[in-house]
Design an enzyme around this catalytic site. Structure first.
Site, PDB file in Angstrom:
ATOM      1  N   ASP A  23       1.131   7.649  -2.181  1.00  0.00           N
ATOM      2  CA  ASP A  23       2.598   7.670  -2.176  1.00  0.00           C
ATOM      3  C   ASP A  23       3.042   6.289  -2.642  1.00  0.00           C
ATOM      4  O   ASP A  23       2.916   5.314  -1.913  1.00  0.00           O
ATOM      5  CB  ASP A  23       3.103   7.962  -0.749  1.00  0.00           C
ATOM      6  CG  ASP A  23       4.625   7.782  -0.620  1.00  0.00           C
ATOM      7  OD1 ASP A  23       5.306   7.594  -1.647  1.00  0.00           O
ATOM      8  OD2 ASP A  23       5.118   7.832   0.526  1.00  0.00           O
ATOM      9  N   LYS A  87      10.067   0.607  -8.205  1.00  0.00           N
ATOM     10  CA  LYS A  87      10.070   2.027  -8.546  1.00  0.00           C
ATOM     11  C   LYS A  87      11.387   2.434  -9.219  1.00  0.00           C
ATOM     12  O   LYS A  87      11.420   3.325 -10.060  1.00  0.00           O
ATOM     13  CB  LYS A  87       9.854   2.844  -7.274  1.00  0.00           C
ATOM     14  CG  LYS A  87       9.745   4.341  -7.480  1.00  0.00           C
ATOM     15  CD  LYS A  87       9.315   4.988  -6.172  1.00  0.00           C
ATOM     16  CE  LYS A  87       9.233   6.488  -6.244  1.00  0.00           C
ATOM     17  NZ  LYS A  87       8.759   7.052  -4.965  1.00  0.00           N
ATOM     18  N   GLU A 187       7.159  14.615  -4.643  1.00  0.00           N
ATOM     19  CA  GLU A 187       7.100  14.201  -3.239  1.00  0.00           C
ATOM     20  C   GLU A 187       7.397  15.345  -2.261  1.00  0.00           C
ATOM     21  O   GLU A 187       6.669  15.519  -1.281  1.00  0.00           O
ATOM     22  CB  GLU A 187       8.034  13.004  -3.007  1.00  0.00           C
ATOM     23  CG  GLU A 187       7.457  11.726  -3.611  1.00  0.00           C
ATOM     24  CD  GLU A 187       8.467  10.609  -3.815  1.00  0.00           C
ATOM     25  OE1 GLU A 187       9.583  10.711  -3.280  1.00  0.00           O
ATOM     26  OE2 GLU A 187       8.129   9.632  -4.504  1.00  0.00           O
ATOM     27  N   ASP A 211      14.502  13.821   2.612  1.00  0.00           N
ATOM     28  CA  ASP A 211      13.737  12.572   2.515  1.00  0.00           C
ATOM     29  C   ASP A 211      14.677  11.375   2.473  1.00  0.00           C
ATOM     30  O   ASP A 211      15.318  11.111   1.462  1.00  0.00           O
ATOM     31  CB  ASP A 211      12.859  12.622   1.250  1.00  0.00           C
ATOM     32  CG  ASP A 211      11.978  11.374   1.096  1.00  0.00           C
ATOM     33  OD1 ASP A 211      12.185  10.390   1.830  1.00  0.00           O
ATOM     34  OD2 ASP A 211      11.084  11.393   0.229  1.00  0.00           O
TER      35      ASP A 211
HETATM   36  P1  ADP Z   1      10.417   4.696   0.836  1.00  0.00           P
HETATM   37  O1  ADP Z   1      10.158   6.159   0.696  1.00  0.00           O
HETATM   38  O2  ADP Z   1      11.738   4.254   0.263  1.00  0.00           O
HETATM   39  O3  ADP Z   1       9.290   3.842   0.355  1.00  0.00           O
HETATM   40  P2  ADP Z   1       9.977   4.833   3.759  1.00  0.00           P
HETATM   41  O4  ADP Z   1       9.886   6.273   3.893  1.00  0.00           O
HETATM   42  O5  ADP Z   1       8.756   4.046   4.026  1.00  0.00           O
HETATM   43  O6  ADP Z   1      10.629   4.367   2.387  1.00  0.00           O
HETATM   44  O7  ADP Z   1      11.150   4.346   4.750  1.00  0.00           O
HETATM   45  C1  ADP Z   1      11.472   3.007   4.925  1.00  0.00           C
HETATM   46  C2  ADP Z   1      12.742   2.929   5.735  1.00  0.00           C
HETATM   47  O8  ADP Z   1      12.534   3.519   7.023  1.00  0.00           O
HETATM   48  C3  ADP Z   1      13.190   1.487   5.990  1.00  0.00           C
HETATM   49  O9  ADP Z   1      14.589   1.375   5.758  1.00  0.00           O
HETATM   50  C4  ADP Z   1      12.889   1.293   7.455  1.00  0.00           C
HETATM   51  O10 ADP Z   1      13.753   0.346   8.060  1.00  0.00           O
HETATM   52  C5  ADP Z   1      13.110   2.691   7.997  1.00  0.00           C
HETATM   53  N1  ADP Z   1      12.458   2.898   9.294  1.00  0.00           N
HETATM   54  C6  ADP Z   1      11.153   2.749   9.596  1.00  0.00           C
HETATM   55  N2  ADP Z   1      10.934   2.987  10.903  1.00  0.00           N
HETATM   56  C7  ADP Z   1      12.146   3.307  11.447  1.00  0.00           C
HETATM   57  C8  ADP Z   1      12.589   3.645  12.778  1.00  0.00           C
HETATM   58  N3  ADP Z   1      11.750   3.695  13.809  1.00  0.00           N
HETATM   59  N4  ADP Z   1      13.915   3.914  12.950  1.00  0.00           N
HETATM   60  C9  ADP Z   1      14.778   3.849  11.915  1.00  0.00           C
HETATM   61  N5  ADP Z   1      14.427   3.532  10.662  1.00  0.00           N
HETATM   62  C10 ADP Z   1      13.119   3.251  10.420  1.00  0.00           C
HETATM   63 MG    MG Z   2       9.254   7.841   0.235  1.00  0.00          MG
END
Ligand code: ADP
Ligand code: MG
Length: 626
Positions: A23, A87, A187, A211
């Site tokens: 991913d 990205k 995805e 998502d």
């Molecule tokens: P991406 O798909 O954009 O790479 P992710 O799916 O990894 O991102 O999500 C990252 C986001 O999730 C960040 O904004 C992070 O602050 C948020 N996040 C991670 N854990 C938590 C949580 N426990 N509560 C709220 N938001 C969270």
């Molecule tokens: Mg993602």
């Protein structure tokens, strides 16, 4: 922990071959494999025991390259050489992202507005493909270390709306990282696979994949039947995610703590610190009702507080936007809520209870699929797909959709749609037309792509003539126009006069040469106003910030006049004037530029005076007071 089998006959180490699922996220990236013992997908952790690799690359001017957690601190310390959110730039030309460039801390290079973007750091130029390859290499190394195996093959995921150029760029990044990219998978499809949906060929299900990541939001409606994944529709917002929640918290704190606002205006580092604390608060509130911490800056300590209720109020408008996207996607898929069988929650931000509640309410469901870790689920599904490709499971097909409607021009310059947008490909559709003039022997057929009724707003793909129509009164000929769209997105158009069997055809590539921006523009017609609102909002935010800075600087100068040189006073005056002019003409880029100029210039003496003030203050203080 790695198990390395030995081939006894040859006396060699037989390195096992794994196909990994990756991913490659905007905020975070992960690599996963199928565990040989349990047959279940697992994400692979690094030496710090964390599975997440922040998608951040630090290009140290001395040539060293740091990735992920190691690179993260440099967002604060050396933003110009610390690349994040790459990205967003994949497969894009400079003209695709001109609005985006200003929010990134690093420099984009505009050598030719139609060429692909490059990023400048330490006198060198990097493409988003190279930068993504650094992240992929890190994931590959991590997997090789943990598994004691050589990794050569991978499945990489991309958002369902990624166009050809973006998919190709992702593939190229894989190649550059020495990976043989077996497949690029959507995805939401990966997320469904992670939940085991689609693995049973006799099952038919319609699912929604919600998502919400760090900087983007996507909703996809999929139909799975006989192992085929069909994307019925996708919608979303490429500028909406958890980062915006963090920013909303920061704004809230700056609103209620005036002394903090003044400090933040003078020191941009404080703002960054606040952002990190805001993210901490947000994550904390996913499991607790209240957050509280002491922020200590220079001479003061502020107790920052946030309740879950306040947080929910702050993010409600943003969560509402995601629900509006869900509505769009459902409309495009022509489905009612009761026809959705499962809802899969993906992305770190779906850990927020309020988000889950709103989604439940919108889809009128009491349960969501949240049992898997939302930031791992896409990588886990990619590993399942990798396993399928390795021949370990029954093969599963993927079906695409065409992102824009295809049709021809009819009288009055009107678009007549033959294949509507979001139709699955391959697709074939036909329609009958006739002539408008007596004895008309040729008919010009112009092919267009787009959503507008007036063809001048759509994109012309090509034209051809059907000639040799036998002389007949107007309205008599029966001309059938057939559109055939193959799996690679190539359109063939055939025109045939059915009475005489006269026929003609042409082949066109619907997406060829269509820049991402054009595609987005055409697709998001109905969202045009939302976009306008957004740039309006960012302009208003820039103005407010700039006004605050002018005010704070003028105040500061008034108080500290004696400490400043003639030159400093004069130059500051000029910069303030620049900024005020920029505000008056409401030019966001000018405002940001003038804002930074003023800020940079005042920083030097503000720090000097601050140091002095601190020394003075300390002189008069006893040790206990410190
Ligand atoms: P991406 O798909 O954009 O790479 P992710 O799916 O990894 O991102 O999500 C990252 C986001 O999730 C960040 O904004 C992070 O602050 C948020 N996040 C991670 N854990 C938590 C949580 N426990 N509560 C709220 N938001 C969270
Ligand atoms: Mg993602």
């Amino acid at each position: 922990m790695a198990i390395i089998p030995i081939n006894i006959k040859e006396g060699t180490l037989k390195l096992e071959e794994y196909i990994v699922g990756i991913d490659l996220g905007t905020t975070n990236s992960l690599v996963a494999i199928i565990d040989r013992l349990t047959g279940k997908p697992i994400a692979i952790a690094g030496h710090n025991a964390e599975v997440i690799v922040p998608s951040i690359v630090y290009l140290n001017p001395n040539g060293e390259i740091l990735i992920g957690h190691q690179a993260k601190p440099f967002l604060l310390n050396d933003p110009a050489n610390t690349i994040f959110s790459v990205k967003r730039l994949m497969g894009k030309t400079y003209s695709d992202v001109d609005t985006n460039g200003s929010v990134l801390g690093y420099k984009l290079i505009d050598d030719n507005s139609e060429s692909l973007i490059k990023i400048k750091s330490g006198g060198k130029f990097y493409t988003p493909i190279e930068l993504s390859a650094f992240i992929l290499k890190e994931l590959k190394n991590r997997a090789e270390k943990q598994l004691g195996a050589k990794i050569v093959k991978a499945v990489i995921t991309v958002p369902a709306y990624f166009n050809d150029a973006q998919r190709q760029a992702t593939r190229d990044a894989g190649k550059l990282a020495d990976l043989d990219v077996l497949r690029i998978v959507n995805e939401p499809t990966a997320a469904s696979l992670a939940y085991g949906l689609g693995l049973d060929p006799s099952e038919t299900k319609t699912i929604a994949v919600y998502d919400l990541g760090g900087g983007t939001f996507d909703i996809s409606i999929l139909k799975i039947h006989q192992g085929i994944f069909e994307v019925l529709s996708t919608h979303g917002n490429t500028q909406l995610g958890g980062d915006d929640f963090d920013n909303a918290i920061v704004r809230h704190w700056l609103d209620i703590y005036i002394e903090l606002r003044e400090e933040a205006q003078m020191h941009s580092l404080i703002l960054q610190k606040l952002r990190l604390l805001a993210e901490e608060a947000k994550k904390h509130l996913s499991s607790a009702m209240n957050f509280e911490t002491d922020l200590i800056i220079e001479k003061m300590s502020i107790s920052l507080k946030l309740s879950r209720l306040d947080f929910e109020k702050l993010i409600k408008p943003l969560v509402d936007q995601t629900i509006a996207s869900c509505k769009h996607a459902m409309k495009d898929a022509s489905l009612s809520h009761s026809e959705i069988d499962e809802i899969i929650m993906v992305g770190g931000s779906t850990r927020i209870q309020f988000v889950q509640d709103e989604v439940k309410q919108f889809f009128n469901k009491s349960v969501l699929n949240t049992s898997l870790n939302p930031d791992e689920v896409v990588a886990l599904g990619a590993a399942v797909e990798a396993d399928i490709l390795a021949g370990n499971r029954k093969d599963i097909l993927l079906v695409d959709v065409t992102p824009l409607s295809l049709g021809i021009e009819t009288l009055g310059s009107l678009m007549d749609v033959i294949i509507p947008r979001n139709s699955k490909v391959p697709q074939r559709a036909a329609r009958q037309y006739t002539t408008s003039v007596d004895g008309q022997s040729t008919l010009r057929i112009c092919i267009y792509q787009g959503e507008r009724d007036n063809i001048s707003h759509n994109r012309k793909l090509g034209e051809f003539f059907l000639s040799g129509i036998p002389g007949m009164p107007a309205g008599m000929p029966k001309i059938e126009i057939t559109f055939m769209l193959d799996a690679d997105g190539i359109l063939k158009v055939r025109a045939k006069e059915l009475r005489s069997q006269v026929e003609q055809h042409i082949e066109v590539k619907p997406q060829y040469g269509l820049s991402d921006k054009e595609l987005e523009q055409m697709l998001l017609d109905s969202l045009v106003h939302a976009k306008e609102d957004m740039s309006y909002r960012s302009l208003k935010e820039a103005i407010t910030e700039a006004q605050n800075l002018c005010y704070a600087t003028q105040n500061f100068i008034k108080k500290n006049k004696e400490e400043l040189s003639e030159f400093e006073l004069e130059k500051t005056g000029i910069y303030i004037e620049h900024l005020k002019t920029a505000i008056s003409i409401e030019d966001k880029d000018q405002i940001l530029k003038a804002h930074d100029e003023l800020n940079d210039f005042t920083k030097s003496y503000a720090e000097r005076l601050m140091d002095k003030a601190i020394v003075m203050a300390l002189k008069g203080k006893t040790i206990e007071d410190n």
